[in-house]
Write a protein that holds these residues in place. Structure first.
Motif, short mmCIF file in Angstrom:
data_model
loop_
_atom_site.label_atom_id
_atom_site.label_comp_id
_atom_site.label_asym_id
_atom_site.label_seq_id
_atom_site.Cartn_x
_atom_site.Cartn_y
_atom_site.Cartn_z
N ARG A 296 -1.81 16.86 0.57
CA ARG A 296 -2.93 16.49 -0.30
C ARG A 296 -3.89 17.67 -0.38
O ARG A 296 -4.29 18.23 0.63
CB ARG A 296 -3.64 15.27 0.24
N SER B 233 1.21 4.13 -3.16
CA SER B 233 0.59 5.42 -2.84
C SER B 233 1.18 6.54 -3.70
O SER B 233 2.31 6.45 -4.18
CB SER B 233 0.78 5.74 -1.36
N ASP B 234 0.41 7.58 -3.88
CA ASP B 234 0.85 8.71 -4.70
C ASP B 234 2.04 9.43 -4.09
O ASP B 234 2.96 9.83 -4.80
CB ASP B 234 -0.30 9.70 -4.92
N TYR B 235 2.04 9.62 -2.77
CA TYR B 235 3.14 10.35 -2.13
C TYR B 235 4.45 9.57 -2.24
O TYR B 235 5.51 10.16 -2.38
CB TYR B 235 2.83 10.72 -0.68
N HIS B 236 4.42 8.27 -2.22
CA HIS B 236 5.63 7.45 -2.39
C HIS B 236 6.07 7.47 -3.85
O HIS B 236 7.25 7.64 -4.16
CB HIS B 236 5.32 6.02 -1.93
N GLN C 98 0.83 -1.20 0.00
CA GLN C 98 0.00 0.00 0.00
C GLN C 98 0.87 1.26 0.00
O GLN C 98 0.57 2.22 -0.71
CB GLN C 98 -0.93 -0.01 1.20
N PHE C 99 1.95 1.26 0.78
CA PHE C 99 2.86 2.41 0.78
C PHE C 99 3.51 2.59 -0.58
O PHE C 99 3.60 3.70 -1.10
CB PHE C 99 3.94 2.27 1.85
N TRP D 244 -2.12 14.39 -4.33
CA TRP D 244 -0.93 14.65 -3.52
C TRP D 244 0.06 15.47 -4.32
O TRP D 244 0.20 15.30 -5.53
CB TRP D 244 -0.27 13.34 -3.11
#
Length: 172
Positions: free
Chosen positions: A135, A70-73, A66-67, A142
């Motif tokens: 976000r 994710s968009d931020y990752h 999931q991490f 993000w």
């Protein structure tokens, strides 16, 4: 319900008197049901341990997945791959992006902000990619606010304002 009979009368000491058990005494109810062999208890303990370990392993894998998705990752790792100075410092390609440490206090993810520390390595050296993303609540997208690569040797590279790439012009 089976009835257990005594094979030989035994002497039971209660207080100061000795008495013989009644002929009608038998193991019934809870006493009969509470007998479980040690082998069954060992099997139950092993089964529970394996099931718990498998559940924890699956949960860890799904959290890391999931991490990574994710968009931020994804934004942070894209910025790292797009910076030639950072990639050259790591000796990449190939670039290895490792799982984040779930217990690290630098990793904090909320509804509108995400601060994570991503371990990265290349053939020459490794380090951590420190990122901060926010976000937009209207668009639910993000955006990367900070992306800094700190190498093991102590060098720091700001990926949002990278230093100019060194030119290797040769004069004839």
């Amino acid at each position: 319900m089976p009835v257990y009979k005594w094979s030989a009368p035994a002497t039971v000491v209660t207080g100061c008197k000795q008495s013989r058990p009644n002929a009608n005494t038998s193991l019934t109810g809870k006493e009969a049901k509470m007998r479980v062999s040690t082998i069954h208890l060992q099997q139950l303990a092993i089964f529970t341990t394996v099931l718990t370990g498998g559940g924890i392993g699956t949960m860890y894998y799904l959290m890391q997945k999931q991490f990574a998705e994710s968009d931020y990752h994804r934004l942070a790792t894209q910025k790292l791959k797009a910076c030639p100075v950072a990639m050259e410092s790591l000796g990449a390609p190939p670039l290895k992006i490792h799982n984040i440490h779930l217990t690290d206090r630098d990793n904090c993810i909320g509804q509108s902000t995400a601060k994570i520390k991503i371990p990265v390595t290349g053939p020459q050296t490794g380090g951590y990619l420190y990122t901060c993303s926010t976000r937009d609540l209207d668009t639910n997208r993000w955006s990367l606010k900070q992306a800094v690569l700190k190498l093991k040797e102590g060098q720091t590279i700001d990926l949002l304002n990278p230093p100019a790439a060194q030119s290797f012009d040769t004069e004839l």
